[in-house]
Each structure stands twice: as C-alpha cells, then as structure tokens.
Design an enzyme around this catalytic site. Structure first.
Site, short mmCIF file in Angstrom:
data_model
loop_
_atom_site.label_atom_id
_atom_site.label_comp_id
_atom_site.label_asym_id
_atom_site.label_seq_id
_atom_site.Cartn_x
_atom_site.Cartn_y
_atom_site.Cartn_z
N GLU A 235 0.88 -1.16 0.00
CA GLU A 235 0.00 0.00 0.00
C GLU A 235 0.92 1.21 0.00
O GLU A 235 1.54 1.52 1.02
CB GLU A 235 -0.93 -0.03 1.23
CG GLU A 235 -2.12 0.92 1.09
CD GLU A 235 -1.77 2.34 1.46
OE1 GLU A 235 -1.55 3.15 0.53
OE2 GLU A 235 -1.72 2.64 2.65
N CYS A 269 -1.63 8.99 2.89
CA CYS A 269 -1.46 8.50 1.52
C CYS A 269 -2.69 8.77 0.68
O CYS A 269 -2.60 9.09 -0.51
CB CYS A 269 -1.11 7.01 1.52
SG CYS A 269 -2.32 5.98 2.38
#
Length: 462
Positions: A235, A269
């Site tokens: 990720e 993110c």
C-alpha cells in the site's frame, strides 16, 4: 570511510523537538527467538475455532477503547496529529476489530462446487503462518490494526516493524493485545534496523510481507519479497485528484477539500492532494478554497483550538518545502502559506499552489503534508484526463450534485482503487482499501484483506 552502526532510536515530540524515549535495537539472537515464538504461537492459534478467535479480536477493540486516553496522547506526542484525530483513529480501529470478528467466519467459510462425473469440490481458506508487517508512522495505530486484525482473525501470526518515530505506540499495542487475551508472542513487535528487516523477510518461518509506505521503498520491499518467493501486499503513496465539476455544491466542495487536504496534518497517503476544478467554477472555488486554507490555525496538537499540528519529523518538513520551492521555480505560484515558521516544532502552514503544471513536483509527485495543488480543467472530460495523468492510483474524489453521474464516472473512468463522491477519503471497515499503478497492489478491509495471506485449498472428492 567506515560508518558507525546506530545502536538505538529516539522518539521525538514534533511539537517541541524534545526527545520522548530511547529504544535499543534488538540483537539478532533476540529477533530469532521472537520469530520462533511467534511461529509456535501460530501453530496453536490456527487450531482454535474462528469464533473463539473472533471473541479475542473483539476484546482487542474494547481494550483499545478502555485505554483510549493514554494511547491517543502517546500517538499525538510521537507524531503530532491533533489529539481529537488520535481519538477518532482509535474508534475506527475498534470498529475494524468488531467488523472483522463478526464477518470473519462468513468470509472464510468453505465453498462447495459440483464437478463433472459426480465429483464434488470443497475450497477452504487456511492460515499460512507468520506475516511480517512493515508500517509507517502517519497512523500509528490504524496502520497496525489494518493488517494485524485480519491476519489474526484468519489464524496467522503477526510480526511488526513499526516506524522508528512511533515505536512507543507499537509497544503499547503489543501490551494491549495480550491484555485483551491474545496469546503471548502471537503479535510481536521487532525493534530492528533496515538490514535486520531484510533478514526477517528472508526468514524461513516468515510466509508473507505487507508494507505501507512510499512507492520507492515499496519497490525495494516488493523485490526482496519476490526474490524470497513470498507473497506481498503493498500500500504505497499517491497524489489523489479531487474533481470539482460544474454542478458541484461549491460550499460543500470547499469544506471537504480543505478537510481532505489537512486531515492528519496532510500526512496521509489517501489525502486529497490535487484539486482539479472545471473552468466554469474555477475562480469561485479558488477564492473560497484559498481563504479557507489561509484561515486554518497552527497550534499545539494536544490543545483544543488548533486546526493543524506539526509535521511528524523535521526532515519531512524540509523535503516538502523543497518540493514547494521546486514547483515555484518551474512556474507554480504560492496562493497562501509556503513559508517555514519560526519557533519550536516542525510546523508548516496550510499552503495552496496555483498554476500547477506537468513537470512540477506539485503535479507529478506526492507532497506529504498540508500543501494543495490547484489545477484548472476545461470541462469534465479534461478534468478526468488530468486526474488519470499520474503514475499513482490510490484514491480520488468527485464533487457533483448528480451522484449517479459521478458514480458512473468513478466506475468507468477513474483509474484508482478508491473514489469518494461529495466527501473525502477515510477508511471504512466494510470497504476494500488499496490502489493500482505505483500505489501498489493487494487489498485490506471489506473481507478482502482477510484472504490476502491464506492458502486457498482445492479438495476434490471422487
């Protein structure tokens, strides 16, 4: 010239620059012992019925809530997020525990197939062993819970190498897991350096690797996992685009875009980073957005009146500020913010860059902090083109009063793993989390993460 190997790490309060705690790296023998004990705990844990595992998983969520005050304060002290948002993070993690415990048995139940010639097939999902997680600092509890809870529910053991600046949070989670009834050693924190981490990846008892961090670091971890023939979930970073269309509710769009850019001090993110606004409403949005960002107040994250806390580390602030300067040098303009303030702590004001074009870090790269890139598009088609003109593909957003149209646009054209319509990106336990392109691969949450590290077995009955 030889370099002296660092023997310890220090956690530092980013609001003051003061040292909180010093932790010594574990020697190789201790790391080996912890991996062995985690594997042994796994061999017993995997035999427990999933319902029994689920009760302990739910208890972990309850224990985190019971220790919410201490845990949230520690998170804020170590990485600078607003205390209120640390509390919100713990509540989200408790919800993840509850959802996973309640739905794990359904997601992992055997599947049956009718085959040719009267044969029957059974598909089972079996735990594979010790899963090693390398996690970042920006969500000190959530990043751990996200992979650990699904894997523990599936029957695996879990190792954690947390980011060094939130080591204390990792250690406290280890204590709380045991307090909730999780067998000792099944979830184990390793205080190790990068060289030691590579050895853990290659360890014969470690069966899977999950990593959250930058795309550059992810490439290295993915290669090492691949060389060791071990499955990985990555990720990685992103520069998520939020589209403001002609029929958007501008007041709502401004409110959500500001929240989406500065939530968690902008160090997320899946934060909103590029704001792509169609020409018809560009000037109105720009005026309101810049004012709202300018009005945000920096301050003590432990207090009640700050909108924005400090960045987690001084080097991160320096890197981000250089990205701003490089973007300006290549034609961008600072509409607000953009200057490092004087005084203690690693603060940086909410910043908006205009005239953002390809070739600038504000357009091409991920800026991990409270800096927004404002981009004008001709129309909806052009806005989507710009949104997809990125090597990343984690999340994104669309603001439009026509939700059906926005959902179709998201489904058919947005090249990312997650799209938010008339809101901004936060994790939801029932929904999958993950991206494409340079934002990585694999999914967590929503019943998908629990199957990332299991052995999908085919049993054929004649």
């Amino acid at each position: 010239m030889s370099t002296i190997k660092q023997e310890s790490i220090s956690t530092i309060n980013p609001a003051t620059g003061e040292t909180l705690q010093i932790y010594t790296y574990m020697p190789k023998s201790e790391v080996e012992d912890k991996i062995d004990k985690c594997h042994h705990a796994f061999t017993e844990w995997k035999q427990k019925p999933i319902g029994e595992r689920g009760r302990i998983i739910q208890a972990i969520g309850k224990v985190m809530l019971e220790n919410q005050d201490e845990l949230s304060r520690l998170m804020t002290q170590e990485m600078g997020k607003l205390l209120e948002q640390s509390v919100q993070e713990i509540k989200l993690c408790a919800a993840i525990c509850d959802y996973t415990a309640k739905n794990g048995s359904v997601q992992l139940q055997d599947l049956k197939r009718d085959l040719e010639d009267g044969e029957r097939g059974i598909i089972t999902f079996s735990p594979i062993g010790v899963i090693y997680g390398i996690q970042p600092w920006n969500y000190p509890v959530y990043q751990v819970i996200r992979y650990a809870i699904s894997n523990l529910t599936a029957g695996n053991g879990v190792l954690l190498k947390h980011a060094s600046n939130v080591t204390g949070t990792g250690k406290m989670l280890e204590e709380l897991f045991v307090k909730a009834g999780l067998p000792e050693h099944l979830f184990t924190v390793l205080i190790i350096d990068h060289e030691q981490s590579d050895e853990v990846i290659n360890h014969n008892l470690v069966r899977g690797i999950t990593f959250t961090g930058s795309s550059e670091a992810g490439r290295g971890i993915g290669k090492k996992a691949g060389d060791a023939l071990k499955k990985s979930v990555l990720e990685l970073g992103s520069n998520d685009a939020y589209l403001v269309l002609e029929d958007a509710d501008l007041e709502l769009a401004v409110e959500m875009c500001v929240k989406g850019r500065v939530y968690n001090n902008g160090e997320t993110c899946i934060a909103a980073k590029r704001f792509i606004v169609v020409d018809a409403v560009y000037e109105d949005f720009k005026k309101a957005f810049v004012k709202a960002m300018s009005d945000l107040k920096m301050g003590d994250p432990m207090g009640d009146d700050a909108d924005l806390g400090p960045m987690a580390r001084e080097d991160l602030r320096e890197t981000m500020h250089q990205q701003v300067l490089d973007s300006v040098e290549k034609g961008a303009e600072i509409l607000c913010g953009g200057k490092i303030p004087e005084g203690k702590g690693f603060y940086y004001p909410a910043t908006v860059l205009g005239n953002v074009k390809p070739g600038q870090p504000a357009y091409d790269a991920e800026i991990f902090g409270p800096v927004a890139s404002l981009i004008k598009a001709k129309d909806t088609h052009d806005a989507m083109r710009i949104a997809n003109d990125s090597r990343f593909g984690l999340g994104g957003g669309i603001f439009s009063k026509d939700e059906e149209k926005a959902a179709k646009l998201a489904s058919a054209h947005f090249d990312t793993g997650m799209i938010f319509v008339n809101t901004f990106g936060l994790a939801k336990p029932p929904m999958p989390f993950g991206g494409v392109k340079d934002s990585g691969f694999g999914r967590e949450h929503g019943g998908f993460g629990i199957k990332e590290f299991v052995n999908v077995k085919s049993i054929i009955l004649g």
